[in-house]
Design a protein around this motif. Structure first.
Motif, short mmCIF file in Angstrom:
data_model
loop_
_atom_site.label_atom_id
_atom_site.label_comp_id
_atom_site.label_asym_id
_atom_site.label_seq_id
_atom_site.Cartn_x
_atom_site.Cartn_y
_atom_site.Cartn_z
N TRP A 1 44.54 38.16 39.45
CA TRP A 1 45.44 38.95 38.41
C TRP A 1 46.35 39.51 38.93
CZ3 TRP A 1 43.99 37.45 33.59
CH2 TRP A 1 44.50 38.14 32.53
N GLU B 1 40.17 39.42 39.49
CA GLU B 1 40.89 40.68 39.65
C GLU B 1 42.28 40.56 40.81
OE1 GLU B 1 38.44 44.49 38.54
OE2 GLU B 1 37.67 43.47 40.05
N GLU C 1 35.80 39.91 41.29
CA GLU C 1 36.59 40.38 42.16
C GLU C 1 38.04 39.30 42.61
OE1 GLU C 1 34.07 41.51 45.60
OE2 GLU C 1 33.15 42.84 44.25
#
Lengths: 682, 682
Positions: free
Chosen positions: B558, B555, B552
């Motif tokens: 990202w 992400e 998580e």
């Protein structure tokens, strides 16, 4: 494509592989991989149970230093040990419940007492594993020699031999969770139980068995009050060897079937119960049969040929007294004892890499240890473990008593810190105001008691054993701790070095591909083909010419194959490939700005270990040098030589500790063969 | 780009690097790398010259087995050795002219007598190198002990110690072509010469020096006629040890300055001349001073404390007789002798890898040996060589006489085959009708004579020494020959397997890029950046999730970096990265046909050896597994950790044998740092 479909068809039969690499699967299948209690018990209990094979003997031996009179204290000392065992088992029931992830004392200590404590526990456990191997093997050999005194001259050689065998087995890969591993443990429990019962019955019938050493007196030293107390404490400390291995279960919870925690707890209790019964039974019967076991055989007055003959182990003496010497049951008892002790040694080989991987995940050991399945790494671990154990065995001449001195320090350090950690854990839960306060209070109470007792034992053990060699343990632990912290700091620094902040962006543009061509061969053509498929902005084949004749042949073949990729030939004055290539790349980049140059290198995949010696070194060196050049990506295009089929078999070997962790054995991984010619021309 | 210009500016100062990686350069610069005669002589002559330090001693010692009377044969035996030496030197003058490429006997034999002969010569030379180390070190130690008898108890330890030191020096990398290496050889020649002259002058003045052992008698065995002849022959065979190393020059022609052949020939003649003078001189003076050297010290009647005291080497006895015992000149002679002997041992460390690389180029040894500059490989060679030498030294208790038995077999096998090869060479030239028939006839005559004599010596040596241990040499050689042929056959098979015919074409199409993302870090971003720059048809980042929390975070980061490349997260049930990834790739290829999938992996470049333990193992394992997957290319994107600067230093270390081959030392190779942020956002 044909080969595509082939490799697919290869998958279908192997359903285990299917789910291993990701498909959903029914829980039942997964459960199948986990340990039923009847297998979990022997796997986790062989270590703690086997320790009752030497604990009572050491306990009585130390007492006898004070003379036969001191044997009267034996029941009290043994009682203390049993009490401690009960408390510790109870404490671990709590620990298992609170930390079911399998981290054991290490996890508890580091989570509740901070990094340092965790590292100390880790160091203690590492030392402990080594000594488990040494002590168990030494004691196992001792029991073998008690059955076959002729082997007495080969004590050390036998011990070393067994360590080597264990190492070999674990290097080859062995599934611990097999029936074969359960038998010795159950046989040991059974045979010892039968022996004890028989002995007690004979006693009840008024024909109590008498040990061979019953008649022998012992030179007792004249003791001062202080020495007297110290002796009692030392004997207690040695008796505590019975507790070693109790923590095993707490490291293996994930390997149990659901409900994991309850099953683990039940196994723990069962184990503790059996340990207590065997320990008490052996001590009582030893006292009844009058086993006299001295530190030095020749301290026994009456043991005439003490120089030549070995002093037989306590279990052996009881067995021969109960069943008669060299009878079948006698040999069964000795065999079972030896077997369970060697099995206990084997458990260390399984626990060692497990702890290693936990440490690695936390960054206290090389990350490689965390990548489960790196056989190379595990092999090194196994080799290291056995090497140190062998050194210890030779150093101590495979003498159990000498090794016991070092043994339980580590155990009790981890016990104590683990328990203290639990106390912290519970008290924090209370502060944070949890739901079921009752059980928390109970847990707190139990672990507090556990902490208190294990701590005091640790002090006793340290005080009584320090001069007898325990100091070595502290030195070794210190070194290990420094190493672990060093590794941790190193990783921390690297993380800082590579940490990416929001502004980190590399603006490379442009894209040139170079296929390095040695001589015309399938691997080269495959590399070329892949490079073309990757549709780089520009692409060229480069041949560094060391031998003009060869270069001309190549150019001829290049034309013959009518390959449209241009072939550039660079001369190399000093038979070196990489430097001219690097020079060329730098010039190219100088001309075309900050472009990324992808260099395609074919690489052979081989099957036999010795083939590695014969391949890829040049490629490796070129790769290493290219990796140092700015803007270069090295693209390795594999070429599987026929022999490479062999690798898949090797892949499927189990790893040490897999069963204790609840991991399935990886099925062999098939790889498709290189693409077949399609006949299409370029 | 800034870093670009930086890396350029780094180049400019280092002109040696400029040409090393390809620029044209004036011949003068190149010449600078080659050996002037005054350096070539000591480098190539230390081995052959040092052998006169033990040859006369062994010659006389064997004669004395028959009693003092046999000394009268010494001049004749020595004469025969000298004659042989002259012939061999003459033969090699021819060989050097005909084969100036540095292949030596091996090249001659394989080119003229075929593969088998070449392999035999190679095996002989390999054995020879090992024995050069063993014998030279043993003799060196012997001379040290002769000067400092107190060390007698440490003979073997000293010998082993020296081998270890030599190995260490060569592992560290040492430039042979330095003045330091010339000194001992010249000092040896000089001091021995002075000693001989002094001795002869004193003799002329009627006060001939008298050796300590002159008075001692020797128990001579009663000999049959046959035994008598055999003894003379044995003594001759032992004296032939003086010829060992003569071939050295023929392997080093490329290292000479122009005119290479003439310079090599002159060096050869100079070397031969000096060797003859020293050998004859030492033998004569030994006879004059009456040195009596026995195989077993206690065979000397009159040498009372033969049990405790060492029997001093022939040179030591002459030196102390000429200059007086423990005088400065005495110690100088001993020091020079010991030094040149150790230097000779060192030459083997240089010759060994050279021969290895020649063999590798011809496919009789692992190809890796041919890639000059693979330190790893050379290190293994050095280690192997010293290991075997140490075993020999311990086995023979560092006794020169025992080792000599094994020594010259190998030498004469290669001599003989080399000479026979030359004969073939000349006769072929005659058949083919060459221009200068005169010189060809001369060459033919010389080499024929050489072949004849060396062959007969080989027979004598074999007959006289076989039972004294020479058989070992033949066994070892047989093994080596089988190995070399095996390797050769293996390479041949592989070549067949990878041979590309005109129809071999791989029709891959389609192009997908995968960037494997562990956690957000600079190396990953760099890999991503390069992947983007390569403009693949399709590109995606893949993260194999082992720990949901971590995934998580990734992400989130990202998104935060707003990277446009999509991030796919794959779950992994068993904490394994490669298998889920491979599964994913296979599915993707199944969906998109026979496309090439390029997987980008960041790889750390580190500086310290121990850092290797801490990095890249996971990456390595993933790479190895991906390499087995159909249609996958692994693209390694280097990330240079700061510590990687250290590598460049190591790169520049010289390699064993470089000087004898005329290769320059590689200058350190600078690599640019990873691209710096340009601030541009994606």
């Amino acid at each position: 494509m044909t080969d595509e479909s082939r490799s697919e068809s290869e998958d279908t039969p192997r359903s285990p592989k299917r789910w291993l690499i990701g498909d959903p699967l029914p829980t039942s299948t997964l459960e199948g991989q986990l340990l039923p209690k009847h297998l979990a018990l022997p796997i986790f209990a062989s270590d703690p149970l086997s320790s009752v094979a030497y604990a009572p003997q050491e306990l009585l031996m130390i007492l006898l230093l004070g003379g036969l009179a001191f044997l009267s204290f034996a029941p009290w000392v043994a009682g203390a040990v049993v009490l401690l065992l009960i408390v510790v088992v109870a404490s671990y029931r709590q620990l298992v419940k609170a930390y079911p992830s399998g981290g054991g004392d290490y996890e508890v200590a580091s989570k509740n007492l901070g990094e340092k404590a965790g590292v100390v526990v880790a160091a203690a456990l590492l030392v402990d594993y080594i000594l488990t191997v040494a002590v168990s093997v030494a004691s196992g050999v001792d029991n073998i020699i008690s059955a076959i005194p002729g082997l007495n001259g080969w004590r050390v050689e036998l011990a070393v031999g067994f360590v080597v065998v264990l190492a070999a087995i674990n290097l080859r890969g062995v599934r611990e969770a097999s029936k074969a591993f359960a038998i010795p443990t159950y046989l040991f429990i059974g045979s010892i139980a039968v022996m004890l019962v028989t002995a007690l019955i004979r006693m009840a019938l008024g024909d109590a068995p008498v040990a061979e050493s019953a008649g022998w007196d012992v030179k007792g030293e004249q003791l001062t009050q202080a020495a007297f107390v110290l002796l009692i404490l030392r004997s207690f400390a040695s008796g505590c060897a019975a507790l070693t291995g109790v923590e095993a279960v707490s490291n293996g919870v994930p390997a149990f079937r659901r409900p994991k925690v309850q099953n683990a707890q039940r196994t723990l209790v069962a184990m503790g119960g059996i340990a207590i019964v065997l320990f008490t039974g052996l001590t009582v019967v030893a006292l009844v049969t009058g086993v006299h076991y001295a530190e030095r055989a020749c301290d026994l007055i009456g043991f005439t040929d003490c120089e030549t003959e070995p002093q037989r182990s306590l279990i052996a003496q009881i067995a021969s007294a109960t069943f008669g010497n060299n009878t079948i049951p006698f040999f069964i008892v000795q065999a079972a004892t030896a077997a369970v002790l060697l099995l206990a040694a084997n458990t260390a080989f399984n626990g060692f890499p497990l702890l290693g991987s936990v440490l690695a995940t936390d960054g206290y050991a090389p990350k490689a240890l965390a990548t489960r399945g790196d056989r190379l790494i595990f092999s090194n671990g196994v080799l290291a473990l056995s090497a140190v154990a062998i050194v210890l065995l030779i150093g101590a001449q495979a003498n159990v008593t000498a090794l016991i001195q070092l043994y339980i320090i580590g155990v009790f350090i981890s016990f104590t810190l683990g328990q203290i950690g639990m106390v912290r854990h519970w008290s924090r839960m209370l502060r944070e105001g949890c739901t079921d306060r009752g059980s928390v209070w109970r847990g707190l109470a139990i672990n507090a008691l556990g902490a208190l007792m294990t701590a005091s034992v640790l002090i006793i053990v340290t005080v009584t054993k320090f001069v007898h060699g325990a100091w070595i343990v502290f030195v070794v632990m210190a070194v290990l701790i420094l190493l672990m912290i060093g590794v941790n700091r190193y990783y921390r620094d690297v993380d800082r070095e590579i940490a990416a902040d929001a502004t980190t962006v590399f603006g490379s543009s442009g894209d040139h591909a170079i296929v390095l061509v040695g001589r015309m061969s399938k691997p080269v053509l495959k590399a070329l083909d892949y490079a073309i498929a990757a549709r780089h902005e520009s692409i060229e084949a480069i041949h560094v010419s060391i031998d003009d004749a060869a270069s001309e042949t190549l150019e001829a073949q290049w034309a013959e194959h009518n390959i449209h990729v241009p072939l550039t030939v660079i001369g190399s004055p000093y038979r070196d490939i990489s430097l001219p290539l690097i020079k060329y790349i730098k010039q190219h980049r100088a001309a075309h700005g900050s472009e990324v140059v992808t260099v395609y290198l074919p690489e052979y995949i081989v099957g036999h270990w010795w083939e590695v010696v014969l391949h890829n070194h040049k490629a490796r060196r070129i790769r290493h040098k290219l990796m140092l050049v700015h803007g270069v990506v090295v693209a390795l295009v594999p070429w599987l030589l026929d022999s490479s089929d062999l690798i898949y078999g090797r892949r499927s070997r189990p790893l040490p500790g897999q069963d204790r962790r609840g991991e399935p054995v990886r099925p062999p991984m098939r790889a498709p063969n290189p693409p077949t010619p399609t006949g299409r021309k370029r």
